[in-house]
Design a protein around this motif. Structure first.
Motif, PDB file in Angstrom:
ATOM      1  N   VAL C  49       0.827  -1.196   0.000  1.00 24.22           N
ATOM      2  CA  VAL C  49       0.000   0.000   0.000  1.00 24.22           C
ATOM      3  C   VAL C  49       0.862   1.246   0.000  1.00 24.22           C
ATOM      4  N   ILE C  50       1.932   1.197   0.763  1.00 25.00           N
ATOM      5  CA  ILE C  50       2.707   2.421   0.928  1.00 25.00           C
ATOM      6  C   ILE C  50       3.489   2.760  -0.311  1.00 25.00           C
ATOM      7  N   THR C  51       4.036   1.724  -0.938  1.00 24.59           N
ATOM      8  CA  THR C  51       5.050   2.055  -1.933  1.00 24.59           C
ATOM      9  C   THR C  51       4.546   2.055  -3.350  1.00 24.59           C
ATOM     10  N   ARG C  52       3.360   1.607  -3.591  1.00 26.76           N
ATOM     11  CA  ARG C  52       2.920   1.475  -4.968  1.00 26.76           C
ATOM     12  C   ARG C  52       2.481   2.769  -5.603  1.00 26.76           C
ATOM     13  N   ARG C  53       2.701   2.882  -6.901  1.00 30.25           N
ATOM     14  CA  ARG C  53       2.317   4.085  -7.631  1.00 30.25           C
ATOM     15  C   ARG C  53       1.096   3.883  -8.485  1.00 30.25           C
ATOM     16  N   ASN C  54       0.332   2.857  -8.125  1.00 28.36           N
ATOM     17  CA  ASN C  54      -0.836   2.542  -8.939  1.00 28.36           C
ATOM     18  C   ASN C  54      -1.958   2.232  -7.958  1.00 28.36           C
ATOM     19  N   THR C  55      -3.038   2.977  -8.037  1.00 31.68           N
ATOM     20  CA  THR C  55      -4.068   2.809  -7.008  1.00 31.68           C
ATOM     21  C   THR C  55      -4.667   1.405  -7.007  1.00 31.68           C
TER      22      THR C  55
END
Lengths: 745, 581, 130
Positions: C49-55
């Protein structure tokens, strides 16, 4: 919401239930709601909303009828009394509006007693009768007004005021505490002011409503004083509690009422002197005829003026402790009756005649109460409401037919042109004159009977009504009754019989249906409302249903008990003979002078000479008051006001200006140095904080999500440690972390 | 069988709300597919049959008990069917606005539910010591539940009322916009109402999620509005993450005790700590469990480390949603937080948790107030203000237990339950709901008239719409805590409770914060009544219903500010009932 | 660095069996393994959740977290014995349903965002800040 309040009753009331309490609340609430809506929205409603208060009053009437029926069915029994409050010896406990006002709202007085500011309801047979009368007359007046006031400029407002008045009167009748009663009394005063001054553009009307208000105010002052004295001694406003405490007081005083109780009784009586137009505060009532006729019918015939009578009736057990006060009431009442009747014989304005007639009849009622005949006085109140209401409304119909002319010298011969009005007014006049078989006969007869034997109700007090003064009512009242019959029939004859004296009278026509219908109803009530059981052959009113209904109550042996047949005195034929004589004599006299012109009226007037002029000018009371009371007062008042204005007020203004200037200087200095400093400091501080906060509230979702994880970890690390140090240590860590994250984004 | 119906009656208000939801849906369906009567018939039959099936299947399941005729509810069904028929037939003549019709249906449904709830409440508060557990101890219909459900219905009523008049719902959106929004509102309230009644972890989670999901949808529902969509996104992702943390916490709690019911958990924990069986490892587990659970609650009430979503979501959502979030959602969340803290506050690590919460409260109120000072957007300002108020209420939660510090070891122990603390929080919730609803109502009114939500654009509106301006002053006074408003009494009770429980320092902080809040609330008041430049404002008309509603709320505020007695007595009872947990 | 801290946290806990729980004889997997498994899953979810750049991936991370909790429930329901069996399994079922619902809602909202902002990166919708 009302059902909520009623639900908080804790015990049942015997034959009366919560339903009845709800009904009582609705009876008060309906006119109030109608007033509220009508006063704001009357222009938006169809027909300016005249139907709204009428319907509301109709609803109240229906409920009152139900309650009235209940009280008839139950007769007079202690079970019927419904009261709210605490520790009443009647064995009932009740509810109060604690729930609404959050707490007992009371505090202890000298005896350590809790004073109650609660708003309580008190209901018994007297209340039932009053409710019936008030709602009936009010409803009929509403209906009447839809026809009479048609085309008036502020038509909708009129109905709103009517609703306001009805609300206050109904509240008065149902109140169980003197405070509540006072409140409604005042509201009634306001409503009366508004209604009398309805045509405020006319200077006479404006003056009249002011006079009414001020005169009743004089009486109210006495009443308020009396109530305050009562509160000071007893610590409560609750009526039943007052009775109980008064009984205790009398007992402690060795069977005699202490002096202050007599003073209080007289002071409280001042209120009814004003409101019910007893001499010398009767002067406002004739002037109040400036108001529209329905107003006169409602307020000045049936209800508001009866409020004074009601008050005395309600406080009757208290007055039984001070029979001297009752003597005063009786004498004053009978004097008023006679006094007003004489004036009524000389007036030419139809409404003025009725006004003086009202004053006179009120005197009758007061005299009855003073002589201890609660039933008679109340019954006369009821019958008077009906026939006087009918008379006023009938006069309104006549005025309408005569295109708003009120002088009887212009009328005549209306009998053929306005038959319905004639019939109803004739019935009512017969009633007021005391013709047998009609309602007025029985009530008047009862009063006259009472004046002959004034003792029975308070023999328990060991009081013997044998001073000469007690004989006065029995002399004055029959004469007044004779005069009543006389001038009432004079009115009928002048108005309806003979030939029309002017064109207006010739072209008069019967009024529309919504004007004549109330007349019919009231006439019917005037006929039958006090009927005895004729079918049993009781032609002369020995067993009137009313006597079963309302009876004096006295406080003895620690509780209120009803004294109905206990002291029933067989009066024999004397009162009836007197009544018949008087009524017949009056009617005969009237017919002889006016109808058959056996004796010319003017000759009599000339024969009486200066006496006639005196009476015709209402004994010059208004002029006396004006000259000796009002003008000097106003003059001195103006004088002192001017002085006060110059010395005190201007002085204050100047002084305060100087003070303000100094203060402004101080303020300016404070403002510049301190407040601005603070504000600047605050601004600086918030900017710092803002800078910090801006770092955190980035608007980036990822940062938000990360913060959850970080917070969770932080929380984890708190396990086993002291909170403050950890926060202190980890704060820079978090800060650093966010800076890192912010850079990365 | 008797149990089944008793249980159904206990959730009567919720069932009525469900019915309202159904009616709204069906009415809208009817209006949409008016040319196809078959749709309508199918919908009606399906509804009827499924309701009937629910009752019958439920009764079959409980057939172990005495048999009662399932047809006992037939009149209700017939009533429902006939009402539906009547509504659809009548409204086919209705040519007005859709949202008014649907909104009115919601208002009526709320009123009915409130009436039903009143009956239930009378039973509960009449002091009869009766069994208040329903559905097999899943639902606890005690005083706290009744009060908060009533508050929730109150909020629902006003939010629906506001939504009817909210301009963005009326313009430019296709017909379905409002209907779905209303459904989400009802759904969220339903979830919340179940939330405050439950003492079971499973049901708690379900109810919380129901409320949250519907709130997520509501936030993002303004079609074509970018900020609304952004608000929805932030809300849903943040919220799901926080709920996942909470669920993890619950799972660890379950792991520790093997029970899902609060009372059972409490018993086991008491037993374990008495035995001294909580060592370090278990202690950590328990700590993580409680912390996780608190994360979820803290997020819902916007306490400080978990508040980041609040300003954005409040600002972006349609204003009636904001009103619901601020008043209703917060009330429900505090309700369940009270239950949680009351049940677990004096066992195990309760004392330390409470101290942590005290710090959180201090932080929250300070942060909220200070951040609000800088705001120029009204909705964002009120978001921060609601954070600050959450801080005050947290102070009350913390005051639920009297904390005593053992001077020698520095150990904290939580003492007895302080009923005043519960009373204070609940009263503050009541006052807060009223004044917030009012403030947001005024915001909607202003936004409708000026088309903007900035402070700079409401200059002089107070003069143009004096009723609205006047009531706004009342609400602002109440929010600040000036007598004679409800807010003053709320703060007073909170302070008293906090001092009683030994949190004097918190009271000082709260006092300072109140002073700070004065600044920005009066900035709003000043802006309203400032005679700004005489721009060509449109003449303010009508809005009579609105003004009446606002007037009512203002009067309520003042009423509770003067006659706080009646309400506090009631809440005292609630607090006392909590004592016997 | 923060990521590292969160990752390492569960492993700092002692690996002793939790005294209050009793292993049911006959089962092969020790209880603590389940606990660790769920913790790992949870941590992975958090990191996702924290590191992703895609919702959409963020949603997947949330699903992971929920399922970690679900795993916890099931595991401990098994080891608690008959009485608790129903509770844990039931709640797991509900969690599955709920996760699906949440995903549906989340995806709907993401779809909406995509239509209005043209992107599914979580930092792109940033009209509101401070």
């Amino acid at each position: 919401m009302l059902s909520l309040l009623a639900q908080s009753i804790t015990t049942s009331w015997g034959p009366l239930t919560q339903v009845h309490v709800q009904m009582m609340l609705w009876i008060i609430a309906l006119p109030l709601a109608a007033f509220g809506i009508q006063i704001f929205f009357n222009r938006k409603l169809p027909r300016q909303g005249d139907w709204l208060p009428t319907l509301a009053m109709g609803g109240s009437l229906a409920l009152s009828l139900l309650l009235f029926h209940k009280s008839i069915v139950l007769g007079h029994s202690p079970d019927l009394m419904l009261h709210s409050g605490r520790d009443i010896p009647l064995g009932q406990t009740g509810w109060s509006w604690d729930f609404l006002f959050g707490g007992t709202g009371g505090f202890a007085t000298e005896g350590g007693r809790q004073s109650d500011f609660v708003f309580t309801l008190l209901f018994d047979n007297l209340t039932a009768v009053m409710l019936f009368v008030v709602t009936m007359v009010s409803f009929l007046v509403h209906v009447f007004s839809t026809g009479y006031m048609k085309g008036e400029e502020r038509y909708g407002r009129f109905f709103a005021y009517l609703a306001l008045f009805s609300f206050s009167m109904l509240g008065l009748v149902l109140s169980g505490s003197l405070l509540m009663l006072l409140v409604f009394w005042e509201i009634m005063g306001l409503a009366s002011y508004l209604l009398i001054g309805f045509y405020f553009q006319k200077p006479s009307a404006a003056a009249a409503c002011k006079k009414a208000f001020l005169t009743t105010r004089v009486g109210d002052v006495g009443m308020i004083l009396g109530i305050m004295i009562l509160w000071q001694h007893f610590g409560t406003f609750d009526i039943l509690q007052i009775f109980e405490l008064a009984a205790v007081e009398v007992q402690n005083n060795g069977g005699e009422a202490p002096g202050w109780m007599l003073a209080t009784a007289l002071l409280i009586f001042l209120g009814p002197v004003g409101k019910s137009a007893q001499f010398p505060l009767h002067i406002w009532l004739p002037d109040a005829m400036e108001g529209p006729t329905p107003v006169s019918a409602l307020i000045h015939a049936a209800t508001m003026v009866a409020a004074g009578v009601y008050l005395i009736a309600r406080l009757f057990p208290f007055y039984l402790f001070v029979p001297e006060a009752l003597l005063v009431i009786a004498v004053l009442g009978s004097f008023t009756a006679l006094f007003a009747a004489t004036i009524g014989c000389t007036q030419w304005d139809i409404k003025k005649v009725l006004a003086y007639s009202t004053v006179s009849q009120l005197g009758f009622m007061m005299a009855a109460l003073g002589c201890g005949a609660l039933a008679a006085g109340t019954m006369h109140l009821m019958t008077h409401a009906f026939f006087k209401g009918c008379l006023f409304l009938g006069s309104g119909s006549v005025i309408l037919g005569m295109h708003h002319r009120q002088d009887m010298r212009d009328m005549g011969g209306l009998r053929k042109r306005m038959p319905l009005t004639y019939l109803t007014m004739l019935i009512s006049t017969l009633a007021i004159s005391g013709v047998p078989l009609l309602a007025g006969f029985y009530s008047k007869d009862a009063i006259i009977a009472a004046t002959l034997h004034p003792e029975p109700a308070y023999e328990a007090m060991g009081y013997h009504a044998d001073s000469f003064l007690w004989k006065l009512p029995s002399i004055m009242l029959p004469i007044a009754a004779l005069l009543t019959a006389f001038y009432m029939f004079r009115l009928i004859i002048l108005t309806f019989h003979g030939q029309p004296k002017t064109e207006h009278a010739e072209h008069a026509h019967e009024s529309p249906f919504n004007v004549t219908l109330p007349l019919l109803v009231l006439a019917a009530l005037a006929l039958w409302s006090a009927s005895p059981w004729i079918l049993n052959g009781d032609w002369l009113g020995e067993h009137i249903w009313f006597n079963q209904l309302v009876a004096p109550m006295a406080y003895e042996g620690g509780r209120l008990s009803l004294q109905s047949d206990v002291h029933h005195v067989d009066h024999g034929w004397t009162p009836i003979l007197i009544s018949l004589l008087v009524a017949g004599g009056g009617i005969l006299l009237a017919f002889m002078i006016y109808q058959y012109k056996k004796v010319k009226a003017e000759r009599i007037a000339r024969a009486f000479g200066p006496v006639y002029t005196l009476v015709y000018n209402k004994y010059y009371i208004d002029e006396i008051v004006d000259r000796f009371l009002i003008r000097p007062l106003v003059y001195h008042w103006n004088l002192w006001l001017a002085v006060f204005d110059r010395v005190v007020l201007d002085g204050i203004v100047d002084g305060s200006a100087r003070l303000a200037k100094w203060f402004a200087g101080v303020c300016g200095w404070t403002d510049k140095n301190i407040v601005d400093g603070l504000a600047n400091g605050l601004a600086f501080f918030t900017q710092i904080f803002g800078a910090v906060a801006r770092i955190f509230q980035t608007g980036f979702l990822t940062h938000y999500l990360t913060s959850i994880a970080v917070a969770a970890v932080l929380g984890l690390a708190l396990f086993g440690g002291n909170m403050q140090w950890i926060l202190l240590g980890l704060l820079p860590l978090t800060f650093f972390g966010f800076v890192v994250l912010a850079r990365r984004a | 069988m008797a149990d089944y119906f008793r249980d159904l009656i206990a959730i009567g208000p919720e069932l009525i709300l469900c019915g309202t939801l159904l009616v709204v849906l069906l009415v809208d369906l009817w209006r949409a597919g008016r040319d196809r009567a078959s749709v309508w018939w199918i919908a009606l039959i399906v509804t009827f049959v499924s309701c009937l099936a629910m009752v019958q299947i439920g009764s079959l399941y409980h057939q172990a008990e005495a048999k009662v005729d399932g047809m006992a509810l037939l009149p209700e069904f017939l009533a429902l069917a006939s009402v539906y028929t009547l509504v659809t037939v009548c409204e086919s003549y209705y040519r007005g606005r859709d949202d008014w019709l649907l909104g009115t249906i919601v208002l009526i449904g709320t009123a009915l539910a409130g009436y039903r709830l009143w009956d239930l409440g009378v039973d509960v508060f009449s002091g009869l010591d009766q069994e208040t557990a329903y559905w097999g101890a899943l639902i606890e219909g005690d005083g706290l539940a009744i009060f908060l459900r009533a508050l929730g219905l109150f909020t629902l009523f006003f939010c629906a009322l506001f939504a009817i008049f909210y301009k963005p719902f009326l313009k430019g959106i296709n017909r379905n916009g409002v209907m779905e929004w209303l459904l989400c509102l009802i759904g969220a309230t339903l979830g919340g109402m179940f939330l405050v009644q439950t003492t079971n972890l499973l049901f708690l989670f379900l109810a919380l999620e129901m409320m949250s999901l519907c709130s997520y949808l509501q936030a993002g529902m303004l079609k074509g509005d970018r900020r609304s969509a952004e608000a929805g996104l932030k809300y849903v992702l943040y919220g799901s993450m926080a709920s996942a943390f909470m669920l993890f916490g619950f799972s660890l709690l379950y792991a520790f005790t093997g029970e899902l019911n609060f009372p059972a958990i409490r018993e086991i924990l008491i037993g374990l700590s008495a035995d001294g069986a909580i060592g370090d490892a278990e202690g950590l587990l328990l700590w993580v469990a409680i912390l996780g659970s608190l994360t979820g609650f803290a997020y819902k009430i916007s306490a400080v480390p978990f508040h980041f979503w609040t300003p954005d979501v409040y600002e972006g959502s349609p204003t009636p949603t904001t009103a619901f979030l601020a008043a209703g959602s917060k009330a429900f969340s505090f309700g369940i937080l009270i239950r949680f803290v009351v049940l677990l506050g004096d066992v195990g690590y309760g004392a330390r948790i409470l101290e942590l919460l005290a710090w959180v409260a201090a932080l929250t109120m300070t942060y909220g107030n200070l951040a609000a000072l800088r705001q120029s957007n009204l909705k964002r300002l009120f978001a921060y203000s609601s954070i600050a108020h959450a801080g005050y209420m947290l102070m009350g939660i913390v005051a639920l237990f009297v904390i005593t510090k053992d001077t020698t070891s520095g150990q904290l122990t939580a003492g007895s339950l302080n009923v005043d603390g519960a009373k204070a929080v609940l009263f503050y919730l009541l006052a807060y709901a009223i004044m917030n609803l009012g403030a947001f109502g005024v915001l909607i009114f202003l936004a409708n008239r000026t088309g903007s939500e900035e402070i700079a654009d409401i200059h002089g509106m107070g003069w143009k719409a004096p009723m609205v301006g006047g009531t706004m002053i009342v609400f602002l006074l109440s929010l600040t805590g000036v007598p004679p408003t409800a807010g003053f009494f709320g703060k007073y009770y909170l302070f008293v409770a906090a001092i009683q429980s030994g949190y004097g320092w918190l009271v000082v902080v709260a006092g300072l914060n109140t002073v700070i809040s004065l600044v920005y609330y009066f900035r709003i008041a000043k802006a309203l009544f400032l005679r700004g430049e005489e721009e060509a404002f449109v003449e303010i008309q009508g809005g009579k219903v609105f003004s009446l509603a606002l007037l009512f709320l203002a009067l309520l505020t003042i009423y509770f500010g003067i006659f706080a007695g009646g309400a506090t007595e009631l809440l005292q009872e609630v607090g006392t009932s909590l004592q016997s947990r | 660095m923060i990521a590292l801290t969160t990752l390492l946290a569960p492993f700092t806990m002692p690996l002793t069996p939790i005294a209050t729980l009793q292993e049911i004889p006959g089962t092969t997997l020790p209880l603590t393994w389940f606990l660790i498994m769920s913790l790992v899953l949870f941590t992975v979810g958090v990191l996702t959740v924290i590191t992703r750049r895609n919702t959409v991936y963020i949603l997947m991370g949330v699903e992971l977290m929920l399922n970690a909790a679900s795993l916890n429930f099931i595991a401990f329901s098994r080891y608690r014995g008959e009485a608790a069996l129903l509770d844990g399994t039931v709640i797991s079922t509900f969690i599955i349903v709920l996760a699906a619902a949440e995903a549906a809602v989340g995806l709907a909202i993401i779809l909406n965002i995509f239509g209005l902002f043209g992107s599914i990166r979580p930092e792109d919708p940033n009209l509101m800040r401070e």
